[in-house]
Each structure stands twice: as C-alpha cells, then as structure tokens.
Design a protein around this motif. Sequence first.
Motif, mmCIF file in Angstrom:
data_model
loop_
_atom_site.group_PDB
_atom_site.id
_atom_site.type_symbol
_atom_site.label_atom_id
_atom_site.label_comp_id
_atom_site.label_asym_id
_atom_site.label_seq_id
_atom_site.Cartn_x
_atom_site.Cartn_y
_atom_site.Cartn_z
ATOM 1 N N ARG A 121 84.393 -74.595 18.489
ATOM 2 C CA ARG A 121 84.491 -73.172 18.856
ATOM 3 C C ARG A 121 85.042 -72.930 20.270
ATOM 4 O O ARG A 121 84.335 -72.418 21.153
ATOM 5 C CB ARG A 121 83.127 -72.495 18.715
ATOM 6 N N PRO A 122 86.306 -73.285 20.478
ATOM 7 C CA PRO A 122 86.902 -73.065 21.819
ATOM 8 C C PRO A 122 86.935 -71.588 22.216
ATOM 9 O O PRO A 122 87.053 -71.261 23.389
ATOM 10 C CB PRO A 122 88.326 -73.592 21.660
ATOM 11 N N LEU A 123 86.795 -70.686 21.216
ATOM 12 C CA LEU A 123 86.854 -69.253 21.540
ATOM 13 C C LEU A 123 85.762 -68.838 22.503
ATOM 14 O O LEU A 123 85.923 -67.873 23.249
ATOM 15 C CB LEU A 123 86.718 -68.403 20.265
ATOM 16 N N ALA A 147 96.948 -59.095 23.497
ATOM 17 C CA ALA A 147 97.482 -59.569 22.208
ATOM 18 C C ALA A 147 96.688 -60.777 21.709
ATOM 19 O O ALA A 147 96.428 -60.910 20.510
ATOM 20 C CB ALA A 147 98.963 -59.919 22.353
ATOM 21 N N CYS A 148 96.274 -61.662 22.646
ATOM 22 C CA CYS A 148 95.482 -62.838 22.239
ATOM 23 C C CYS A 148 94.134 -62.403 21.653
ATOM 24 O O CYS A 148 93.734 -62.850 20.573
ATOM 25 C CB CYS A 148 95.238 -63.758 23.429
ATOM 26 N N VAL A 149 93.441 -61.522 22.361
ATOM 27 C CA VAL A 149 92.113 -61.086 21.886
ATOM 28 C C VAL A 149 92.255 -60.323 20.558
ATOM 29 O O VAL A 149 91.428 -60.480 19.649
ATOM 30 C CB VAL A 149 91.405 -60.206 22.943
ATOM 31 N N ASN A 150 93.316 -59.537 20.450
ATOM 32 C CA ASN A 150 93.511 -58.733 19.228
ATOM 33 C C ASN A 150 93.537 -59.583 17.959
ATOM 34 O O ASN A 150 93.204 -59.092 16.879
ATOM 35 C CB ASN A 150 94.816 -57.929 19.316
ATOM 36 N N GLN A 151 93.943 -60.842 18.082
ATOM 37 C CA GLN A 151 94.038 -61.697 16.886
ATOM 38 C C GLN A 151 92.670 -61.954 16.249
ATOM 39 O O GLN A 151 92.589 -62.404 15.117
ATOM 40 C CB GLN A 151 94.683 -63.064 17.232
ATOM 41 N N PHE A 152 91.588 -61.671 16.992
ATOM 42 C CA PHE A 152 90.250 -62.056 16.509
ATOM 43 C C PHE A 152 89.403 -60.856 16.090
ATOM 44 O O PHE A 152 88.237 -61.015 15.751
ATOM 45 C CB PHE A 152 89.536 -62.893 17.580
ATOM 46 N N ILE A 153 90.015 -59.655 16.104
ATOM 47 C CA ILE A 153 89.219 -58.462 15.772
ATOM 48 C C ILE A 153 88.934 -58.416 14.275
ATOM 49 O O ILE A 153 87.777 -58.341 13.853
ATOM 50 C CB ILE A 153 89.944 -57.171 16.222
ATOM 51 N N ILE A 154 89.976 -58.468 13.478
ATOM 52 C CA ILE A 154 89.804 -58.291 12.027
ATOM 53 C C ILE A 154 88.887 -59.366 11.443
ATOM 54 O O ILE A 154 88.075 -59.096 10.563
ATOM 55 C CB ILE A 154 91.176 -58.266 11.305
ATOM 56 N N GLY A 155 88.995 -60.606 11.958
ATOM 57 C CA GLY A 155 88.134 -61.693 11.443
ATOM 58 C C GLY A 155 86.726 -61.650 12.025
ATOM 59 O O GLY A 155 85.909 -62.511 11.717
ATOM 60 N N ARG A 156 86.422 -60.671 12.893
ATOM 61 C CA ARG A 156 85.109 -60.518 13.535
ATOM 62 C C ARG A 156 84.616 -61.829 14.166
ATOM 63 O O ARG A 156 83.472 -62.270 13.922
ATOM 64 C CB ARG A 156 84.040 -60.059 12.518
ATOM 65 N N ALA A 159 82.656 -65.030 18.996
ATOM 66 C CA ALA A 159 82.826 -65.001 20.457
ATOM 67 C C ALA A 159 83.289 -63.620 20.918
ATOM 68 O O ALA A 159 82.910 -63.161 22.001
ATOM 69 C CB ALA A 159 83.841 -66.057 20.880
ATOM 70 N N LEU A 160 84.082 -62.960 20.103
ATOM 71 C CA LEU A 160 84.538 -61.615 20.475
ATOM 72 C C LEU A 160 83.409 -60.606 20.281
ATOM 73 O O LEU A 160 83.197 -59.718 21.106
ATOM 74 C CB LEU A 160 85.768 -61.216 19.646
ATOM 75 N N MET A 161 82.665 -60.767 19.187
ATOM 76 C CA MET A 161 81.555 -59.831 18.926
ATOM 77 C C MET A 161 80.511 -59.909 20.063
ATOM 78 O O MET A 161 79.903 -58.915 20.422
ATOM 79 C CB MET A 161 80.898 -60.131 17.571
ATOM 80 N N ASP A 162 80.347 -61.118 20.618
ATOM 81 C CA ASP A 162 79.395 -61.280 21.726
ATOM 82 C C ASP A 162 79.877 -60.573 22.996
ATOM 83 O O ASP A 162 79.084 -60.282 23.885
ATOM 84 C CB ASP A 162 79.182 -62.778 22.035
ATOM 85 N N ASN A 163 81.191 -60.368 23.091
ATOM 86 C CA ASN A 163 81.759 -59.742 24.296
ATOM 87 C C ASN A 163 82.353 -58.372 24.000
ATOM 88 O O ASN A 163 83.209 -57.885 24.740
ATOM 89 C CB ASN A 163 82.866 -60.639 24.874
ATOM 90 N N VAL A 191 92.811 -49.389 16.864
ATOM 91 C CA VAL A 191 92.967 -49.161 15.418
ATOM 92 C C VAL A 191 92.173 -50.214 14.636
ATOM 93 O O VAL A 191 91.457 -49.905 13.684
ATOM 94 C CB VAL A 191 94.460 -49.185 15.001
ATOM 95 N N MET A 192 92.260 -51.465 15.091
ATOM 96 C CA MET A 192 91.536 -52.534 14.370
ATOM 97 C C MET A 192 90.023 -52.413 14.578
ATOM 98 O O MET A 192 89.244 -52.652 13.656
ATOM 99 C CB MET A 192 92.050 -53.905 14.807
ATOM 100 N N LEU A 193 89.631 -52.035 15.784
ATOM 101 C CA LEU A 193 88.189 -51.856 16.041
ATOM 102 C C LEU A 193 87.617 -50.738 15.175
ATOM 103 O O LEU A 193 86.459 -50.788 14.754
ATOM 104 C CB LEU A 193 87.954 -51.537 17.526
ATOM 105 N N LEU A 194 88.432 -49.739 14.930
ATOM 106 C CA LEU A 194 88.008 -48.638 14.065
ATOM 107 C C LEU A 194 87.646 -49.164 12.676
ATOM 108 O O LEU A 194 86.739 -48.669 12.023
ATOM 109 C CB LEU A 194 89.167 -47.640 13.961
ATOM 110 N N GLU A 195 88.376 -50.208 12.267
ATOM 111 C CA GLU A 195 88.145 -50.777 10.938
ATOM 112 C C GLU A 195 86.891 -51.638 10.911
ATOM 113 O O GLU A 195 86.131 -51.603 9.959
ATOM 114 C CB GLU A 195 89.360 -51.632 10.545
ATOM 115 N N VAL A 196 86.674 -52.438 11.979
ATOM 116 C CA VAL A 196 85.590 -53.434 11.888
ATOM 117 C C VAL A 196 84.366 -53.137 12.756
ATOM 118 O O VAL A 196 83.286 -53.621 12.469
ATOM 119 C CB VAL A 196 86.103 -54.870 12.204
ATOM 120 N N ARG A 197 84.537 -52.365 13.851
ATOM 121 C CA ARG A 197 83.370 -52.092 14.709
ATOM 122 C C ARG A 197 83.327 -50.622 15.095
ATOM 123 O O ARG A 197 83.209 -50.273 16.267
ATOM 124 C CB ARG A 197 83.410 -52.970 15.976
#
Length: 814
Positions: A121-123, A147-156, A159-163, A191-197
Amino acid sequence: MMTCFSPLLFTDEPTRSLSGLILKNNVKAHYQNFPPAVADFIKQECLSNIGDPSPLIRATIGILITTIASKGELQTWPELLPQLCNLLNSEDYNTCEGSFGALQKICEDSSELLDSDALNRPLNIMIPKFLQFFKHCSPKIRSHAIACVNQFIIGRAQALMDNIDTFIESLFALAADEDSEVRKNVCRALVMLLEVRIDRLIPHMHSIVQYMLQRTQDPDENVALEACEFWLTLAEQPICKEVLSGHLVQLIPILVNGMKYSEIDIILLKGDVEEDEAVPDSEQDIKPRFHKSRTVTLQHEGGEGEEGENIDEDDDDDDDTLSDWNLRKCSAAALDVLANVFRDDLLPHLLPLLKDLLFHPDWVVKESGILVLGAIAEGCVQGMVPYLPELIPHLIQCLCDKKALVRSIACWTLSRYAHWVVSQPPDAYLKPLMTELLKRILDGNKRVQEAACSAFATLEEEACTELVPYLGFILDTLVFAFGKYQHKNLLILYDAIGTLADSVGHHLNQPEYIQKLMPPLIQKWNELKDEDKDLFPLLECLSSVATALQSGFLPYCEPVYQRCVTLVQKTLAQAMMYNQHPEQYEAPDKDFMIVALDLLSGLAEGLGGHVEQLVARSNIMTLLFQCMQDTMPEVRQSSFALLGDLTKACFLHVKPCIAEFMPILGLNLNPEFISVCNNATWAIGEISIQMGVEMEPYVGLVLNNLVEIINRPNTPKTLLENTAITIGRLGYVCPQEVAPMLPQFIRPWCQSLRNIRDNEEKDSAFRGICLMIGVNPGGVVQDFIFFCDAVASWVNPKEDLRDMFYKVFILHIK
C-alpha cells in the motif's frame, strides 16, 4: 535506441523523443526477453534522466517508465515509487515536474495495484505527499498533484478516504486558481466526489454550486466542460431537487447559453457548406454499427414490447459528426436530465428564454433554441402541451431554413415530440410533418439527410398504421434516396425502411409497394460481397421486410435464404479453423452469422409454412445444432430465436433433432445471460406445443430450471413472462409431470401473466394451468386469490377456456 538518454550525442529533441518511443514499443512487445542487465540499465537511465531540461523528453521518459511498470514490473522495481516520490522534493523544477509526470501516468495506469497489499500500500505515503504539492508555486506541479489524487476517488482508495477532509479543503483553496488546467482538475475532483463521497460535500453544497455556476461559464472551454459534468452527476443524486431548486434561475440560462455552437464547432461541422450530397464519405466518418440480436417478447396491454426497454439510442443525433464530447452536448444532456428531475417546474425559468431564442435573427442562437426545445421534450412533456400547437408548425417551418444545421436540429427536435404529433388528428400535424420530413430525406446536405432519416424512423415507430394511407408516397421518397445517398446515410436509410416494415406490418404486402421497394434492396444485396459489413444493416432491414411482406416476399426468398445459410456455414468453418490453428487463421466476425440467423428467423416468421421447402433443401438444422453450442452468447440467442420460429413454421424438420437439441436448451436456461435464457425458454414452449405428449421424456431436463427462474428476485419482466408461458405449455402437454410442482410456481406464474394481452401463447399457458390444477387441486389452495386475479386479466377467452376456468372455480368453491 538509447539516444533518448544521451543529450550529448544527439541534441535534437525529435530524434531523442522518437528513439524513446521506439524503445517504449520494444518494451511493450518484448520486455520479457530483455537480458536483466539491459532492463536494469534502462530503468536506471530513466530515473537519472527524469529531470531532462526538455519537456518533450521528460514526457517520453514518463511514458517509458509507465510502460515498464505496466509489464508487471511495479513489484520487481521496488525502488521506483520511493525514488520518484523522493525526486518530487528536488530543488530543480525539471526533476520535480518530470517525476510528477511519470507518477501521474503510473497512477492512471495502475491505480488498483497502488492500493493493494501486493505493493504494501504505497498510497499511504503517496496521497499525503501529493496533497502537500497542492500549494506549490508552479501551476504545472499543482495540476499534476490534483490529477494524481483524482485517480483514486472513484475506487475509494482507503488512503484517500483517510485524508478526505484535507483533500476537500485543499481543493477549495485552489478554487480560484489562475491556471485553467488546475481549475479543470478541481472541477473533475468535485464531480467524482459527488458520486462517491457526497456526504462530505453536503455541508459545503451551497458554495460548491455557486462555484460550479461560475466555472460552467469559464472562458476556457475545457474547464467549462468539466464543470458542466457536475450538473449531469448531481441530477442522478437523490438530493438534486433540494440542492438545486434555489439555483435554477441562475443555472438554466448558463446551460442554455452553453448549447450554442462555438465557432470551432461550426468550422468542424462545415456549417457553411450547404450542398455536399455528391461528396463521397470518408471511411472514418462511418461509426461501426452493432447488430442487436433478436429477442422474443410478448405483447402487453399498453402496446408492443415493454415500457422502459426501448431505450432511444439516437437521442444524441443532434451532433454525432462531432463525436467528441463537448460543452454543447454536455449542456444539452444536463438540461435533459434536469428536465426529468424537475419536470414542469423547470419551465418558468425556460419559457421566457425560449421565445427569444426560437425567433432570433442569428441562426446560431435560433438553432440552440431548437436544441433546448428537444432536450426538454421528455421531462417537461406535460407542461409543454399547451404550447405545442404553436411550436410544432414553427419547427416544421424550420425544416426549410436556409441553414443546414438549423434544418438538421429541427428534424431531431420534432422527432422528440413525435408521440404528441401522432396523438392529434392526422391532418393537423402528422401530415405536414411527414411531408416536410420526406423532403428533408432528399435534402442536398448529408447531415440533414441523416437527421431526417433518423427522425422519420422515430415517427414511424410512433405512428405505426397511421402511415398506411401515405405508404406509396413514403416508399417513393425512400426508394429515390437509394440513388442519391452516399455510403453512411445509406446505412441509416436501411434502418428507416426496416422500421417502416415493422410499423405497418402486413399493410406493406401490396403488389405496387413490393414492386417499388424490393428491386433496389435486391440490387444492393447483389452488389455486396459476403465479407462486406454493410450486409448487417441490409440483412436487418430485409428481416423486417420479410416479416412484414409474408407471402409477398416469396419471389425473393430463395437467393436470400441460400445466402444466409452460406454466411452461417462460412463463419462456422472459419471459427473452426481459427480454434484449431489460431496462429494461422483470423478469428471470424460472428456478427455475419448472427445477422444471417436473424434474417432466417424473419423469413420463417414471415413465410410460415412456405419456408419448409427451403429448409428441406439445406443443411440448416445441422448448422443450427453447432450455433446453439457457440461460445458467444449473441450467437446462441439468435439460434434459439430461429429454432422457435422454425418450430412454428415447419416442425417436421425440427422433430428429428429434438433429442439432441433439448439438453442444449436445458443448459441455456441460465439467467446470467438474460436474452439467451429468454429465447431458449420461448423455444422450449413452442417445441412443447408441437411435441404434445411426446414431450414427456424432456420435462425433467428443463422444469427445475424454469421454476427457479420464475422465483428469482429482480428477473426482467420479459423473461418472467416467457418462463410462465413455457411452464404453462409444458403443463398443457404433460400435466401429470408438471402438476406436482404447482405450489412452487403458481403465485409468481399468476403475477407474471396478468399484464399481457389475450393471445395464443397466453391461451395455451392458461389451459395448461387449468389442467394442472385438475391433477393437483391442493397445489393452488394457498394462492387461489392470485389465480383469480390472473383469470380476471382475460378480456375475451375462447368458450372452452372459459369453461375450464369455471370448472376450477367450482372445484375450489366446493
């Protein structure tokens, strides 16, 4: 090839970049064969040169690193991610930017792997690191970081959810960034956060909506497009109405304004070219067509087929030459979905604008108004009714506008109101609309021809037999278009003819109509080679025509039948050679076989008993046996439809194969493939009726599966109905074998069949259920009320069926 790493040997960038890309292609094709020393050298050089002064070379090295990483090398190159993350701290801008560029590509290509235990889990380290760079002084670096962080929104990613709160705060801090790429990435993130969070955005929703209203008007169209996606996504959320109600007054004018063609759109669409019908189509203009395999459905109380299943695939016809998603399309789609959310509440904000748009002297503005009117057609249908008597004649007038783009959008918008047009007295709107649309089918502009043909197909579906009085006139136009159309529109013309045949049915079977229609179709049929994909739409069209013309198709059936059998045979032979020697032969395009099977179904359905001699003189039953076992679901789906149609038309040729066919049918009663299962079920029912008591040995092969399907939750309505019909038919011919299972299916059986119209299939199924109740009266006691409800759905049962119902009621009253 190492020149990309050697600025001293080759100073010209293009040569270095090209050699880097050649190296990338070799890595892609042969990396596993590289000696370890070479692979290590390449990896080392990549990391050493990631900060090259040239942006082109940095990008090339980024691509090379990503290609190596995607070869499964992330696991065997453990130093890559730590080193890239470390290089982000470099004082040297080029090194930081080059590393970020490479990381962004890795995040795009391997987002799931980066969030897995396989890499520890390098993320957990990467996400906090990326978030620090949201404040960097360089806009390019800020943009990479988002752009890097955006790649991890849809997959929830965890590491991103924690931050997540830090991420959202950092995005808000960048909301007014002066760099358009940063603003675009901020909009994309929201837009992606609207979908998942959405839960995290709700507290800030008012400010986010205000921000997005601003960004949807951004001077940079790419930013505006990303922001416009927000309204599309929000429309799918349950809170949409509550959140947007107060903002419609601002939002609607912004969306409407975004629906105008931009100057670049008009140039790309050759908006100033009025007559181009003589210009041949370029092949890349022609989108691949996908054949929709035949699915057997029943007739409902409300009309043909199922409501909600006929999804209109042509609803983006207004712009399909500009196949790229753009602000105009996104604004129109957003208005469409919001009209479906707010319904007529949208109109007070729209109607004042519409009046100015529709009668505007500038054609670009007027055109956007017509598009607005089309976009709201579905959602605001009720509220628009009072205005349609005035608007429809205006739109029909717009079909004659001197601008081709206005004529084409008027075709599309009128097609969206076809349902209303057809509900009025025909002379009021249908006749003038049809007359003008037929003129547009013969327009000198190819876009207009295409839009008119598609719109006419929609009108045909709505009007059905209302068109019968005008058939001669319609056919004259469609046949004239054959000689006029270039390649792409010819394919749409086939669709309009096939839809006409589906809509008017046997009314087409008149000698004068057949003489108009068949010669040009057969001429095209003879011109096309067996390998030509244009056969697909032509075969689909002929399938509809054969079904409609019935005996009228007899003079043309033999060569058409033979060619279909040949197409099936050729495809099967090619598939066999490919399976045996994949290195020598190409895999066949099975669509040829699917479309041919569907046309054979159309022939069997249209010609009925007349198809018997053709079947007798061919090996179709042997071919069908192979097709029914094909690995591709669509082939099996069409095979079972043909089997059912041949069973109805000439059972004497099917009967000798039943022992071989029934086990295959049983295996395909698998609801994982809905359409295959549906057609197999239907075919079993048709076979049962023909077999009678001889069906007995095969009941065990299929009954348990059918009972399981009818009891499954969330099974589509069509499949439930066909399953109920087939269980009823099996019970009709073998009541003793099926009746013991009555308690296991009687309730869903009754519920499935209460909405279909009186017809032969329903008749045989209800006879079956009555016979089974006679054998096992106790099986229905618990659910007798459901049986009564199902019987009540009959409008006009035959006399002897009515008696059967009466006997069941007497039996249970006693």
